[in-house]
Design an enzyme around this catalytic site. Structure first.
Site, mmCIF file in Angstrom:
data_model
loop_
_atom_site.group_PDB
_atom_site.id
_atom_site.type_symbol
_atom_site.label_atom_id
_atom_site.label_comp_id
_atom_site.label_asym_id
_atom_site.label_seq_id
_atom_site.Cartn_x
_atom_site.Cartn_y
_atom_site.Cartn_z
ATOM 1 N N GLN A 70 0.831 -1.216 0.000
ATOM 2 C CA GLN A 70 0.000 0.000 0.000
ATOM 3 C C GLN A 70 0.864 1.264 0.000
ATOM 4 O O GLN A 70 0.477 2.299 0.545
ATOM 5 C CB GLN A 70 -0.971 -0.002 1.181
ATOM 6 C CG GLN A 70 -2.164 -0.905 0.966
ATOM 7 C CD GLN A 70 -3.023 -0.465 -0.226
ATOM 8 O OE1 GLN A 70 -3.064 0.695 -0.600
ATOM 9 N NE2 GLN A 70 -3.708 -1.423 -0.839
ATOM 10 N N SER A 71 2.017 1.178 -0.643
ATOM 11 C CA SER A 71 2.921 2.323 -0.706
ATOM 12 C C SER A 71 2.276 3.508 -1.421
ATOM 13 O O SER A 71 1.886 3.402 -2.584
ATOM 14 C CB SER A 71 4.196 1.907 -1.450
ATOM 15 O OG SER A 71 4.960 3.050 -1.802
ATOM 16 N N ASN A 72 2.181 4.644 -0.717
ATOM 17 C CA ASN A 72 1.725 5.876 -1.373
ATOM 18 C C ASN A 72 2.770 6.365 -2.363
ATOM 19 O O ASN A 72 2.439 6.958 -3.390
ATOM 20 C CB ASN A 72 1.482 6.966 -0.326
ATOM 21 C CG ASN A 72 0.368 6.608 0.633
ATOM 22 O OD1 ASN A 72 -0.751 6.370 0.217
ATOM 23 N ND2 ASN A 72 0.681 6.546 1.921
#
Ligand SMILES: *Cc1c(COP(=O)(O)O)cnc(C)c1O
Length: 306
Positions: A70-72
């Site tokens: 879920q890396s922005n």
């Protein structure tokens, strides 16, 4: 050198109801809205303006970066690549779950290729064999080049809130805090470690030094990590609910919830006192909320009450 990816400066908004809720005077607390940028919102875009300039200058055809599922940062790199007409490969770690789509769904829409598991070096070698010119952006965009983006944010804050005593930010890969410290001085910046890296203090200190600043007296809280990176803590949940209910601000469990919980703890300890002008940096991450089981929990609660 930068490529333009958003509109600057970001606003600095008062947050009087949140201030009162956490034990400050109403006029003390201001929110620096780095969530209100382009590409889905968030702090990585300031770094990417520098990193894309460097990659494009070197003739890159495809950007490669890495991060958690879920890396922005991965999502914003994918969006920036689309905007600049470049390819993008995201090397993600962890266990992606399509029931919690969040950033992953956006990465698909932005046209990035997502691979889970392999080493970045192997992906780069394959791209070279295929005739591409890959450029690798490190975790979180936190190279010295990327961290320069937060020197610019520090300069905006020097104009918008010259009398700020504290500037509070989440710390992941460290580039955000490092740029702020290099620009504003270590005494005015309070970082809140989120468990993203094992050695946040060393990373921030090295980046500050490379930017020409001094990391002596670095203020870094490490008490908000809980069960680890991405794990929701009770304090972060309380912070998320309080910010939403008092100001309509959307925080999430991985970064901003912990960053506000760190400020709350600092106020409770007297390290941040009523009457001291305090800027809390909203680093974005809204899509990540919908990539976290917490969003599902809140949706169930609201339906149970209906
Ligand atoms: C990456 C990220 C951070 C941490 O920034 P670093 O420069 O990596 O320390 C904070 N908040 C959000 C929402 C992020 O995506």
């Amino acid at each position: 050198m930068t490529v333009p990816l958003s509109r600057w400066p970001t606003p600095l908004d008062p947050a009087p109801r949140l201030a009162r809720a956490i034990g400050l005077h109403p006029a003390d607390l201001w929110v620096k809205r780095d969530d209100l940028t382009d590409l889905g919102g968030g702090n990585k875009i300031r770094k990417l303006e520098h990193l894309f300039a460097e990659a494009e200058g070197a003739g890159a055809t495809v950007l490669v970066t890495e991060g958690g599922v879920q890396s922005n940062h991965a999502r914003m790199t994918a969006a920036a690549a689309a905007r600049r007409g470049l390819g993008c490969v995201l090397v993600l770690s962890g266990d992606p779950d399509p029931r919690h789509p969040g950033n992953l769904a956006l990465e698909g829409l932005f046209g990035a290729r997502v691979v889970v598991g392999p080493a970045v070096d192997d992906v780069v070698a394959q791209l070279r064999e295929a005739g591409e010119r890959p450029s690798v952006i490190p975790l979180g965009g936190s190279s010295v080049t990327g961290a320069r983006g937060y020197l610019t944010c520090a300069a905006e804050l020097a104009e918008q809130a010259p009398d700020a005593v504290h500037v509070v930010t989440a710390v992941g890969s460290g580039g955000t805090m490092a740029g702020l410290v290099a620009g504003l001085g270590a005494a005015r910046v309070l970082g809140v470690h989120t468990g993203a890296v094992p050695d946040p203090e060393a990373r921030v200190a090295a980046l500050v030094a490379a930017l020409g600043g001094s990391a002596a007296g670095l203020r870094l809280r490490t008490d908000q990590v809980g069960d680890g990176y991405g794990a929701l803590t009770t304090a972060a949940e309380h912070a998320i609910r309080t910010a939403a209910a008092t100001e309509g601000l959307v925080l999430e469990p991985t970064y901003t919830g912990k960053a506000l919980a760190g400020l709350v703890a600092a106020v409770q300890e007297g390290a941040v006192r009523p009457g001291e002008r305090t800027v809390w940096l909203h680093t974005g991450g809204l899509p990540g909320l919908f990539g976290h089981p917490f969003a599902e929990q809140v949706a169930r609660e609201v339906l149970d009450r209906s």
